[in-house]
Motif scaffolding. Structure first.
Motif, short mmCIF file in Angstrom:
data_model
loop_
_atom_site.label_atom_id
_atom_site.label_comp_id
_atom_site.label_asym_id
_atom_site.label_seq_id
_atom_site.Cartn_x
_atom_site.Cartn_y
_atom_site.Cartn_z
N LEU A 2 0.81 -1.45 0.05
CA LEU A 2 0.63 0.05 -0.09
C LEU A 2 0.82 1.20 0.48
O LEU A 2 0.67 1.86 -0.88
CB LEU A 2 -0.56 -0.12 1.14
CG LEU A 2 -1.81 -0.97 0.86
CD1 LEU A 2 -2.99 -1.13 2.65
CD2 LEU A 2 -2.84 -1.13 0.22
N VAL A 3 2.26 1.05 0.38
CA VAL A 3 2.71 2.88 0.79
C VAL A 3 3.16 2.85 -0.18
O VAL A 3 3.63 3.86 -0.03
CB VAL A 3 3.48 2.39 1.90
CG1 VAL A 3 5.16 3.65 2.17
CG2 VAL A 3 2.90 2.02 2.99
N MET A 4 4.32 2.25 -1.16
CA MET A 4 5.09 2.41 -2.11
C MET A 4 4.16 2.74 -3.29
O MET A 4 4.77 3.89 -3.57
CB MET A 4 6.31 0.99 -2.72
CG MET A 4 6.96 0.64 -2.14
SD MET A 4 7.70 0.24 -3.17
CE MET A 4 8.34 -1.52 -2.42
N PRO A 5 2.97 2.57 -3.38
CA PRO A 5 2.54 3.24 -4.70
C PRO A 5 2.28 4.75 -4.25
O PRO A 5 2.34 5.80 -4.63
CB PRO A 5 1.14 2.41 -4.61
CG PRO A 5 1.53 1.15 -4.39
CD PRO A 5 2.79 1.35 -3.34
N ILE A 6 2.01 4.59 -3.09
CA ILE A 6 1.28 6.14 -2.40
C ILE A 6 2.67 7.20 -2.82
O ILE A 6 3.11 8.46 -3.56
CB ILE A 6 1.14 6.37 -1.17
CG1 ILE A 6 0.04 5.48 -1.22
CG2 ILE A 6 1.00 7.48 -0.60
CD1 ILE A 6 -0.88 5.42 0.38
N LEU A 7 4.12 6.40 -2.10
CA LEU A 7 4.99 7.21 -1.92
C LEU A 7 5.72 7.23 -3.63
O LEU A 7 6.45 8.21 -3.78
CB LEU A 7 6.19 6.67 -1.18
CG LEU A 7 6.28 6.19 -0.06
CD1 LEU A 7 7.34 5.21 0.86
CD2 LEU A 7 6.51 7.66 0.55
#
Ligand SMILES: Nc1ncnc2c1ncn2[C@@H]1O[C@H](COP(=O)(O)OP(=O)(O)OP(=O)(O)O)[C@@H](O)[C@H]1O
Ligand SMILES: [Mg+2]
Lengths: 238, 258
Positions: free
Chosen positions: B150-155
């Motif tokens: 979840l976090v990597m795409p947002i980052l």
């Protein structure tokens, strides 16, 4: 009822357990004695299914656990309290959260009931005012007592304690020993304790077993142990 | 002799890969059965995200600026300075942001995951989890793995926006391109295909980095020395695999998708 039959375990050719057999009837407290490094922790981990023995069988009630898959073992372990030698508390949780964890996982108690139980358990192990601390802020002996609180919180009918008194001062050792004895007798727990602390062992144990070179060389009640003619047994218990 | 050692090395690597695949299978099984602790996932998302977002923003800003500086220099030789915006946007969205995000994420959050799990392993906390009748994969691994996902795409999106902002500042102050024109060019340059061809990679990277870092932590042994060893191994493997797989992914995407 716990039964261990012809248990073998070695690490890279080093034989640690070499044909261990014994049984613990329901409600009995058995203390496994032995010098440091004789495989007491390994034996207890095998009995918990945390380590696979090379050979042999372990019966917990009527289940043979050495061949159970992990999923079934998890279910068996819910009914066993286990105190690790070093406490093995979660670093990222406070003392309170650590002790409450088994209750949150395996019971449907509400927050208030959990709070009361944790408070009670902390009182039992003579620790107050540390609920909000993290394990890294506690001494070794305190961690062990928190670990003990965590392992008895569910009121399991089987209790395994790996060296509950090592690293504690003599008075605390005595208190913890009597606590284990009380809890165990009150709940009719089948209890296996490892130790090299003879005095307290004789105090809590219904029976003792002495391990040397991967084998049980003597087993029995205090008076039977004291009457043993084996030189090593004599040396160890006096 | 050497042949024997080599042979043993290959066998060991294959066994390691097999174990790692089983591990991934266990994670997937938990997710598919819905054994997901959303509270834990949320906590991990917060920790991993908060930990990496500043450093990713910083490096992306610098990267965007550098692309614009170089772009201004080279493109003006061909009298094509007005294409700086496109150059910056394409580079970032198609390649730089996904890859940089994955690399920095491995070094920050990935290292943390491995070190955390590894320490739990050498302090018997992983065993304690099992002793308490809780599956460590479900309780400790799945939340971390999902959080990566979840976090990597947002980052990556943060990285793209901040990077373009870096390019924008250089564009208007250094290369004297009018601001609205720059923004307009950027928006026109980045088509869906550009965005998603980069964005699709991030999900691959997220799985790879999460898998490697969780697995290395899960098999850590050998005390504090071991924690150090497995953590460096996790970061090194993650970075190498991200860079190598990016080459393959780029070729595949360009061949089949444009
Ligand atoms: N995971 C392991 N890998 C390799 N060897 C191990 C492992 N665990 C234990 N051993 C070996 O098994 C032997 C017994 O270890 P164990 O921890 O059971 O001793 P112990 O009787 O509990 O000692 P202590 O009283 O100090 O706790 C030791 O010699 C140790 O080297
Ligand atoms: Mg031990």
């Amino acid at each position: 009822m716990i039964r261990v039959e012809h248990l073998f375990k070695s690490f890279d050719g080093q034989k640690v357990l070499n044909d261990i057999s014994f049984s613990v009837p329901e409600g009995e407290i058995l203390v496994i004695l032995g010098a440091s490094g004789t495989g007491k922790s390994v034996l207890l981990k095998c009995m918990m299914g945390l380590m696979k023995p090379d050979k042999g069988q372990i019966w917990i009630d009527d289940k043979e656990i050495t061949r159970l898959p992990e999923g079934d073992l998890l279910k068996v372990r819910k009914h066993i309290g286990y105190l690790f030698q070093e406490g093995a508390l979660y670093d990222f949780m406070t003392v309170y959260e650590n002790i409450a964890f088994p209750l949150q996982e395996h019971t449907a108690l509400d927050q208030r009931a959990i709070e009361a139980k944790v408070k009670n358990a902390l009182e039992l192990v003579d620790l107050q005012g540390v609920e909000g601390k993290h394990p890294s802020e506690l001494s070794g002996g305190m961690k062990k007592r928190v670990g003990l609180a965590r392992s008895i919180i569910l009121g399991s009918k089987i209790l395994f304690c790996d060296e509950p008194t090592s690293g504690l001062d003599p008075i605390r050792s005595r208190d913890i020993s009597s606590l284990i004895k009380n809890v165990s007798k009150r709940l009719l727990c089948t209890t296996v304790i490892t130790s090299h602390d003879i005095r307290n062992s004789f105090y809590v144990a219904d029976r003792c077993a002495l391990i040397r070179d991967g084998k049980i060389i003597a087993m029995g009640t205090r008076s039977q142990m004291e009457a043993s003619s084996n030189a090593f047994v004599k040396e160890f218990i006096h | 002799m050497i042949a024997m050692d080599f042979f043993r090395l290959i066998i060991q690597s294959l066994a390691g890969l097999g174990n790692a695949l089983c591990f991934l299978g266990d994670i997937l099984r938990n997710v598919l059965r819905g054994k997901v602790r959303y509270g834990e996932v949320l906590r991990q998302v917060y920790e991993q995200g908060a930990q990496s977002v500043v450093i990713i923003a910083l490096t992306s800003f610098a990267t965007g600026a550098v692309l614009a500086i170089q772009g201004a220099e080279t493109l003006s030789r061909f009298g094509a300075k007005q294409y700086i915006a496109q150059l910056v946007a394409w580079s970032l969205v198609r390649e730089m942001s996904p890859v940089f995000t994955a690399i920095i994420f491995s070094a920050k959050a990935g290292a943390r995951i491995t070190a955390e799990l590894g320490t739990m392993n050498v302090n018997d906390q992983m065993l304690a989890t099992r002793a308490l009748g809780v599956d460590p994969i479900e309780y400790l691994i799945v939340p971390r793995m999902l959080a990566c996902f979840l976090v990597m795409p947002i980052l990556t999106i943060v990285s793209e926006i901040v990077g373009i902002a870096g390019g924008y500042l250089v564009g208007i102050f250094e290369a004297n391109i009018p601001g609205p024109y720059y923004i307009n060019q950027t928006l026109r340059a980045v088509r869906y295909v550009d965005f998603f061809s980069g964005f699709a990679k991030v999900f691959f990277f997220a799985v790879l980095v999460g898998w490697i870092c969780c697995y290395q932590g899960f098999v850590t042994q050998g005390g504090s020395l071991g924690v150090g060893k497995y953590t460096t191994k996790a970061v090194a493997y993650s970075i190498i695999i991200v860079i190598l797989s990016n080459t393959v992914l780029t070729k595949l995407i360009i061949t089949f998708w444009g």
